[in-house]
Design a protein around this motif. Structure first.
Motif, PDB file in Angstrom:
ATOM      1  N   VAL A  61      18.727 108.959  91.101  1.00  0.00           N
ATOM      2  CA  VAL A  61      19.358 109.219  92.395  1.00  0.00           C
ATOM      3  C   VAL A  61      18.388 108.869  93.519  1.00  0.00           C
ATOM      4  N   THR A  62      17.145 109.291  93.363  1.00  0.00           N
ATOM      5  CA  THR A  62      16.125 108.956  94.364  1.00  0.00           C
ATOM      6  C   THR A  62      15.840 107.464  94.375  1.00  0.00           C
ATOM      7  N   GLU A  63      15.842 106.847  93.202  1.00  0.00           N
ATOM      8  CA  GLU A  63      15.563 105.413  93.143  1.00  0.00           C
ATOM      9  C   GLU A  63      16.629 104.608  93.880  1.00  0.00           C
ATOM     10  N   GLY A  64      17.856 105.136  93.935  1.00  0.00           N
ATOM     11  CA  GLY A  64      18.910 104.465  94.679  1.00  0.00           C
ATOM     12  C   GLY A  64      20.077 104.012  93.822  1.00  0.00           C
ATOM     13  N   PHE A  96       6.318 104.572 104.060  1.00  0.00           N
ATOM     14  CA  PHE A  96       7.231 105.157 103.082  1.00  0.00           C
ATOM     15  C   PHE A  96       6.995 104.597 101.685  1.00  0.00           C
ATOM     16  N   ASN A  97       7.087 105.478 100.698  1.00  0.00           N
ATOM     17  CA  ASN A  97       7.026 105.068  99.298  1.00  0.00           C
ATOM     18  C   ASN A  97       8.086 105.818  98.512  1.00  0.00           C
ATOM     19  N   ASN A  98       8.972 105.071  97.882  1.00  0.00           N
ATOM     20  CA  ASN A  98       9.993 105.666  97.022  1.00  0.00           C
ATOM     21  C   ASN A  98       9.513 105.589  95.581  1.00  0.00           C
ATOM     22  N   ALA A  99       9.217 106.750  94.993  1.00  0.00           N
ATOM     23  CA  ALA A  99       8.723 106.816  93.611  1.00  0.00           C
ATOM     24  C   ALA A  99       9.807 107.301  92.659  1.00  0.00           C
ATOM     25  N   GLY A 100      11.075 107.051  93.009  1.00  0.00           N
ATOM     26  CA  GLY A 100      12.147 107.381  92.090  1.00  0.00           C
ATOM     27  C   GLY A 100      12.138 106.433  90.906  1.00  0.00           C
ATOM     28  N   LEU A 101      12.488 106.953  89.735  1.00  0.00           N
ATOM     29  CA  LEU A 101      12.590 106.129  88.529  1.00  0.00           C
ATOM     30  C   LEU A 101      13.670 106.705  87.633  1.00  0.00           C
ATOM     31  N   SER A 279      -1.400  96.932  71.260  1.00  0.00           N
ATOM     32  CA  SER A 279      -0.684  95.928  72.040  1.00  0.00           C
ATOM     33  C   SER A 279      -0.108  96.563  73.305  1.00  0.00           C
ATOM     34  N   THR A 280       0.410  95.731  74.179  1.00  0.00           N
ATOM     35  CA  THR A 280       1.069  96.196  75.398  1.00  0.00           C
ATOM     36  C   THR A 280       2.547  95.860  75.336  1.00  0.00           C
ATOM     37  N   ASP A 281       3.383  96.836  75.589  1.00  0.00           N
ATOM     38  CA  ASP A 281       4.830  96.665  75.570  1.00  0.00           C
ATOM     39  C   ASP A 281       5.287  96.176  76.944  1.00  0.00           C
ATOM     40  N   ASP A 282       5.858  94.995  76.991  1.00  0.00           N
ATOM     41  CA  ASP A 282       6.311  94.409  78.260  1.00  0.00           C
ATOM     42  C   ASP A 282       7.767  94.736  78.574  1.00  0.00           C
ATOM     43  N   SER A 283       8.390  95.598  77.760  1.00  0.00           N
ATOM     44  CA  SER A 283       9.801  95.918  77.954  1.00  0.00           C
ATOM     45  C   SER A 283      10.031  97.384  78.293  1.00  0.00           C
ATOM     46  N   CYS A 284       9.059  97.983  78.999  1.00  0.00           N
ATOM     47  CA  CYS A 284       9.234  99.365  79.445  1.00  0.00           C
ATOM     48  C   CYS A 284      10.102  99.388  80.697  1.00  0.00           C
ATOM     49  N   GLN A 285      10.456 100.593  81.138  1.00  0.00           N
ATOM     50  CA  GLN A 285      11.315 100.717  82.306  1.00  0.00           C
ATOM     51  C   GLN A 285      10.722 100.019  83.517  1.00  0.00           C
ATOM     52  N   THR A 286      11.597  99.368  84.282  1.00  0.00           N
ATOM     53  CA  THR A 286      11.155  98.699  85.498  1.00  0.00           C
ATOM     54  C   THR A 286      11.595  99.483  86.729  1.00  0.00           C
ATOM     55  N   LEU A 287      10.860  99.304  87.801  1.00  0.00           N
ATOM     56  CA  LEU A 287      11.175  99.932  89.082  1.00  0.00           C
ATOM     57  C   LEU A 287      12.074  99.003  89.888  1.00  0.00           C
ATOM     58  N   LYS A 288      13.150  99.543  90.459  1.00  0.00           N
ATOM     59  CA  LYS A 288      14.050  98.727  91.261  1.00  0.00           C
ATOM     60  C   LYS A 288      13.333  98.088  92.441  1.00  0.00           C
ATOM     61  N   LYS A 289      12.402  98.819  93.050  1.00  0.00           N
ATOM     62  CA  LYS A 289      11.772  98.328  94.279  1.00  0.00           C
ATOM     63  C   LYS A 289      10.841  97.148  94.042  1.00  0.00           C
ATOM     64  N   THR A 290      10.345  97.006  92.797  1.00  0.00           N
ATOM     65  CA  THR A 290       9.414  95.912  92.501  1.00  0.00           C
ATOM     66  C   THR A 290       9.924  94.986  91.409  1.00  0.00           C
ATOM     67  N   ASN A 291      10.903  95.448  90.648  1.00  0.00           N
ATOM     68  CA  ASN A 291      11.395  94.737  89.464  1.00  0.00           C
ATOM     69  C   ASN A 291      10.271  94.495  88.461  1.00  0.00           C
ATOM     70  N   LYS A 292       9.276  95.394  88.494  1.00  0.00           N
ATOM     71  CA  LYS A 292       8.155  95.313  87.564  1.00  0.00           C
ATOM     72  C   LYS A 292       8.073  96.613  86.760  1.00  0.00           C
ATOM     73  N   SER A 293       7.349  96.554  85.677  1.00  0.00           N
ATOM     74  CA  SER A 293       7.220  97.719  84.808  1.00  0.00           C
ATOM     75  C   SER A 293       6.610  98.894  85.544  1.00  0.00           C
ATOM     76  N   GLY A 294       7.179 100.082  85.298  1.00  0.00           N
ATOM     77  CA  GLY A 294       6.588 101.297  85.837  1.00  0.00           C
ATOM     78  C   GLY A 294       5.459 101.817  84.976  1.00  0.00           C
ATOM     79  N   PHE A 295       5.236 101.140  83.832  1.00  0.00           N
ATOM     80  CA  PHE A 295       4.205 101.584  82.891  1.00  0.00           C
ATOM     81  C   PHE A 295       3.433 100.381  82.360  1.00  0.00           C
TER      82      PHE A 295
END
Length: 399
Positions: A61-64, A96-101, A279-295
């Motif tokens: 909801v916060t993420e939008g 402003f920073n929106n940290a919704g996920l 290894s690093t998982d490249d398919s973790c959840q992404t942030l709408k504001k950046t379209n990049k991984s949140g992790f």
């Protein structure tokens, strides 16, 4: 009767019969202004053109989620409204920073707070919205997490104004659980659920006017949330300034998760042996504001990995939080179960391949003590899942 479309920012909002009916909903959503000293101080700084840092942390909801454009979410609408209503020169002094996920309960939010709010903002927030009421369950760990975020924000910046925002969902919310913590710190509280429920029951607007689905507001619903937040600020702006209050010396709940350190690599207190989780998982959840991984920092054990060595951590702490990914069933790599041991004893078995997964995060508290002591934590694949994958997306501890 004519339909009045009322909106402070977006130019449109929920279809209601009169402006008076809409404003009544906005006013009713305000549960408590709390002690207004901090919030009034923030408004004064904005008006004077001083730098002010605003942040919001919460779930989807916060993420939008809900509107076609996530920037029509309440947090972005509120940011635009604050600049328009109070700031000079177009609001250049307001950051402003929106940290919704999506899918974030307060426990995961607790782990993400410093890295995703403070570090991204580049400053401790002056105004912080905390929204987890529709993502949390009723377990005490969520109160411990919610309080940890509120308390750490207030201690890091004694003039930080915190707003507890309780979103609405068709299944309810956990506002009643959080009000004890919010009242303990005398912070502002806004609860959307009774307003939305009453409006739908009374025919003020239809369910589909507010909800895009079972939990996410439409653009109009987000506008109502933003307008409710703005009404809080206007109410405080017009009120006499309260006497400054200090952060209580005691917490509202036992073993609140304060001073959480997110593990991003080895540090002075943590030694990590990655084992097969190298290894690093490249398919973790992404942030709408950046379209990049949140992790971007995670620990991934690949499917069909030749190694079965456990990930081992040695550290001194009071509490430990582990977050793992539940793999989407459409992904080619299949995930399985991992066993987690604390000091040689099985603490839990977690299924990274559980049905219904959508690459979402699941956070767990392995232990929460009252004194820091040395611990050894091991994560290894369950015997039935040794050839399957698993990702630890985040870890953290309390000092």
């Amino acid at each position: 009767m004519s339909i009045a479309i009322v909106g402070n920012v977006a130019g449109d909002s929920l279809p209601v019969e009169t402006d008076t009916a809409y404003q009544k909903m906005v006013k009713t959503a305000l549960v408590d202004t709390g002690n207004n000293y901090r919030l009034k101080t923030v408004i004064e700084k904005i008006k004077k053109g001083k730098k002010v840092y605003i942040a919001a942390i919460g779930g989807s909801v916060t993420e939008g989620a809900g509107p076609q454009d996530f920037k029509d979410g309440y947090a972005y609408q509120f940011f635009r409204a604050v600049k328009k209503e109070f700031a000079p020169d177009g609001g250049k002094n307001v950051y402003f920073n929106n940290a919704g996920l999506s899918g974030t309960p307060s426990l995961l939010g607790r782990l993400r707070y410093k890295s995703d709010v403070v570090d991204v903002l580049g400053h401790e927030p002056d105004l912080l919205i905390v929204e987890f009421a529709v993502n949390d369950g009723g377990e005490e760990v969520f109160n411990q997490s919610f309080e940890g975020i509120v308390r750490d924000a207030l201690l890091a910046n004694p003039e930080c104004a915190v707003i507890a925002l309780y979103s609405a969902a068709t299944y309810g919310n956990t506002a009643a659980n959080k009000k004890k913590v919010a009242s303990h710190y005398q912070i502002s509280q806004i609860d959307m659920l009774p307003v939305v429920n009453d409006a739908i029951k009374n025919g003020t607007f239809k369910k589909e006017d507010y909800y895009a689905d079972y939990v996410h507001p439409t653009k109009y619903g987000h506008t109502l949330m933003s307008d409710s937040l703005l009404y809080l600020l206007k109410t405080v702006d017009n009120a006499k300034k309260d006497k400054k209050v200090n952060v209580p010396s005691e917490t509202a709940v036992k073993k609140a998760l304060t001073n959480v350190v997110r593990i991003l690599d080895n540090d002075d207190n943590v030694k990590i042996t990655k084992g097969s989780f190298d290894s690093t998982d490249d398919s973790c959840q992404t942030l709408k504001k950046t379209n990049k991984s949140g992790f971007p920092v995670n620990w991934h054990k690949k499917q069909n990995s030749s190694s079965s060595e456990p990930l081992v951590l040695n550290l001194k702490c009071k509490a430990f939080i582990l977050t793992y990914k539940v793999q989407g069933n459409w992904m080619s790599e299949k995930f399985g179960k991992a066993e987690v041991y604390v000091d040689g004893k099985l603490a839990g078995t977690y299924d990274g391949g559980a049905e219904g997964g959508w690459n979402n995060c699941e956070a767990r508290v392995l232990f929460n003590g009252t004194e820091a002591r040395e611990h050894k934590i091991e994560v290894k694949m369950h015997p039935d899942s040794e050839k399957l994958g698993f990702t630890i997306v985040a870890m953290g501890y309390t000092e």
